[in-house]
Scaffold this motif. Structure first.
Motif, PDB file in Angstrom:
ATOM      1  N   ASP A  65      -4.454   2.912  -0.226  1.00  0.00           N
ATOM      2  CA  ASP A  65      -4.746   2.577   1.170  1.00  0.00           C
ATOM      3  C   ASP A  65      -6.137   3.114   1.481  1.00  0.00           C
ATOM      4  O   ASP A  65      -6.286   4.264   1.901  1.00  0.00           O
ATOM      5  CB  ASP A  65      -3.700   3.210   2.097  1.00  0.00           C
ATOM      6  N   PRO A  66      -7.187   2.334   1.258  1.00  0.00           N
ATOM      7  CA  PRO A  66      -8.560   2.825   1.369  1.00  0.00           C
ATOM      8  C   PRO A  66      -8.905   3.435   2.721  1.00  0.00           C
ATOM      9  O   PRO A  66      -9.683   4.391   2.798  1.00  0.00           O
ATOM     10  CB  PRO A  66      -9.406   1.576   1.103  1.00  0.00           C
ATOM     11  N   MET A  67      -8.321   2.900   3.770  1.00  0.00           N
ATOM     12  CA  MET A  67      -8.705   3.348   5.106  1.00  0.00           C
ATOM     13  C   MET A  67      -8.229   4.759   5.437  1.00  0.00           C
ATOM     14  O   MET A  67      -8.686   5.353   6.415  1.00  0.00           O
ATOM     15  CB  MET A  67      -8.208   2.362   6.160  1.00  0.00           C
ATOM     16  N   ILE A  68      -7.310   5.302   4.635  1.00  0.00           N
ATOM     17  CA  ILE A  68      -6.930   6.698   4.883  1.00  0.00           C
ATOM     18  C   ILE A  68      -7.528   7.625   3.834  1.00  0.00           C
ATOM     19  O   ILE A  68      -7.308   8.834   3.881  1.00  0.00           O
ATOM     20  CB  ILE A  68      -5.393   6.878   4.947  1.00  0.00           C
TER      21      ILE A  68
ATOM     22  N   LYS B 282       0.844  -1.207   0.000  1.00  0.00           N
ATOM     23  CA  LYS B 282       0.000   0.000   0.000  1.00  0.00           C
ATOM     24  C   LYS B 282       0.876   1.252   0.000  1.00  0.00           C
ATOM     25  O   LYS B 282       1.837   1.349   0.768  1.00  0.00           O
ATOM     26  CB  LYS B 282      -0.912   0.016   1.226  1.00  0.00           C
TER      27      LYS B 282
ATOM     28  N   GLN C 282      -0.351   5.194  -0.588  1.00  0.00           N
ATOM     29  CA  GLN C 282      -1.366   6.160  -1.032  1.00  0.00           C
ATOM     30  C   GLN C 282      -0.779   7.345  -1.804  1.00  0.00           C
ATOM     31  O   GLN C 282      -1.335   7.731  -2.827  1.00  0.00           O
ATOM     32  CB  GLN C 282      -2.192   6.657   0.163  1.00  0.00           C
TER      33      GLN C 282
ATOM     34  N   GLU D 183     -13.593  -1.309   0.589  1.00  0.00           N
ATOM     35  CA  GLU D 183     -12.736  -1.710   1.712  1.00  0.00           C
ATOM     36  C   GLU D 183     -12.715  -0.661   2.831  1.00  0.00           C
ATOM     37  O   GLU D 183     -11.873  -0.741   3.729  1.00  0.00           O
ATOM     38  CB  GLU D 183     -11.316  -1.978   1.206  1.00  0.00           C
ATOM     39  N   THR D 184     -13.627   0.294   2.782  1.00  0.00           N
ATOM     40  CA  THR D 184     -13.651   1.356   3.786  1.00  0.00           C
ATOM     41  C   THR D 184     -14.859   1.234   4.709  1.00  0.00           C
ATOM     42  O   THR D 184     -15.803   0.497   4.428  1.00  0.00           O
ATOM     43  CB  THR D 184     -13.704   2.745   3.114  1.00  0.00           C
ATOM     44  N   ASP D 185     -14.835   2.023   5.782  1.00  0.00           N
ATOM     45  CA  ASP D 185     -15.963   2.074   6.707  1.00  0.00           C
ATOM     46  C   ASP D 185     -17.061   3.013   6.220  1.00  0.00           C
ATOM     47  O   ASP D 185     -18.162   3.018   6.763  1.00  0.00           O
ATOM     48  CB  ASP D 185     -15.489   2.546   8.088  1.00  0.00           C
TER      49      ASP D 185
ATOM     50  N   THR E  40     -10.555   9.692   2.161  1.00  0.00           N
ATOM     51  CA  THR E  40     -11.760  10.367   2.648  1.00  0.00           C
ATOM     52  C   THR E  40     -12.849  10.330   1.582  1.00  0.00           C
ATOM     53  O   THR E  40     -12.605   9.968   0.423  1.00  0.00           O
ATOM     54  CB  THR E  40     -11.456  11.828   2.985  1.00  0.00           C
TER      55      THR E  40
END
Length: 235
Positions: free
Chosen positions: A73-76, A48, A50, A105-107, A78
């Motif tokens: 890096d999907p979790m960072i 990963k 970004q 893959e994100t919330d 927005t």
């Protein structure tokens, strides 16, 4: 690995045959014609990254944009990042197989996908429905509201035939995915597929293709795939 090195590596992996295939499906220059499987060894080296993903996505080069989705890096990322990526996703292989996959893959996946489905824009709607397909095909059934997914099936039944072609395709895939991968609504998905019937997708200079979710669901049932979940969403 630096941006220039990655671009050279991707260029070296390009094949004229793949390039022609991507062009026929809606890609445009610049692109190299890299098969997705050929990207895996390079992705394993980078993992990963970004900042590098952002540089690659900004090139407008289809292969670089696709590879950006693999190493992102999907979790960072927005919601604004995903909106920006969607703005640059000029055809369905980017909207549905890069942006929607990465979002899955994100919330924030469901919240963003919900907005895109309501947007009225063909590729955003397609990406929204596709994101739900990636989600339902990977995450536990308990992560979803049965009432919400049922209402989405109703929306598909009532609007699919009047929707833009790429959105139609993603909606049809949504029926199929619920029917196979979301067990609480398997029966409702089967009923919806029958009610929707054949879905016509028009092709430029080609014969229209006909999608039939009911047949695809039955084929997967016959293969023993009912309840199937992917281990991974991205490559």
């Amino acid at each position: 690995m630096e941006f220039e090195v990655v671009m050279r590596e991707l260029a070296a992996l390009g094949k004229e045959r793949m390039k022609k295939t991507y062009l026929r499906n809606g890609a445009h220059e610049p692109l190299f014609g890299v098969a997705t499987g050929a990207m895996k060894p390079l992705a394993k080296k980078i993992k990963k990254n970004q900042p590098l993903a952002e540089q690659l996505y900004a090139t407008g080069n289809y292969d670089a944009m696709y590879f950006a989705g693999i190493i992102a890096d999907p979790m960072i990322m927005t919601e604004e990042d995903f909106e920006r990526w969607m703005d640059a996703a000029y055809f369905y292989m980017l909207s549905d197989y890069v942006v929607a996959v990465t979002l899955a893959e994100t919330d924030i996946a469901q919240a963003v996908a919900d907005k895109w489905i309501k947007s009225g824009e063909e590729l955003r709607m397609s990406a929204g429905w596709s994101c739900y397909c990636w989600l339902l095909g990977n995450r536990p059934d308990s992560e979803f509201s049965e009432v919400k997914i049922a209402s989405m099936l109703d929306l598909v039944e009532n609007t699919i035939h009047d929707s833009p072609d790429r959105t139609k395709s993603a909606m049809n895939n949504f029926i199929y995915t619920v029917g196979i991968s979301y067990l609480p609504l398997h029966e409702k998905a089967v009923e919806t597929a029958k009610a929707v019937g054949p879905v016509e997708i028009k092709r430029d200079k080609k014969k229209s293709s006909i999608l039939l979710a009911s047949e695809n669901i039955q084929k997967e049932i016959n293969r023993g795939k009912l309840g199937f979940k992917r281990k991974y969403v991205r490559c």
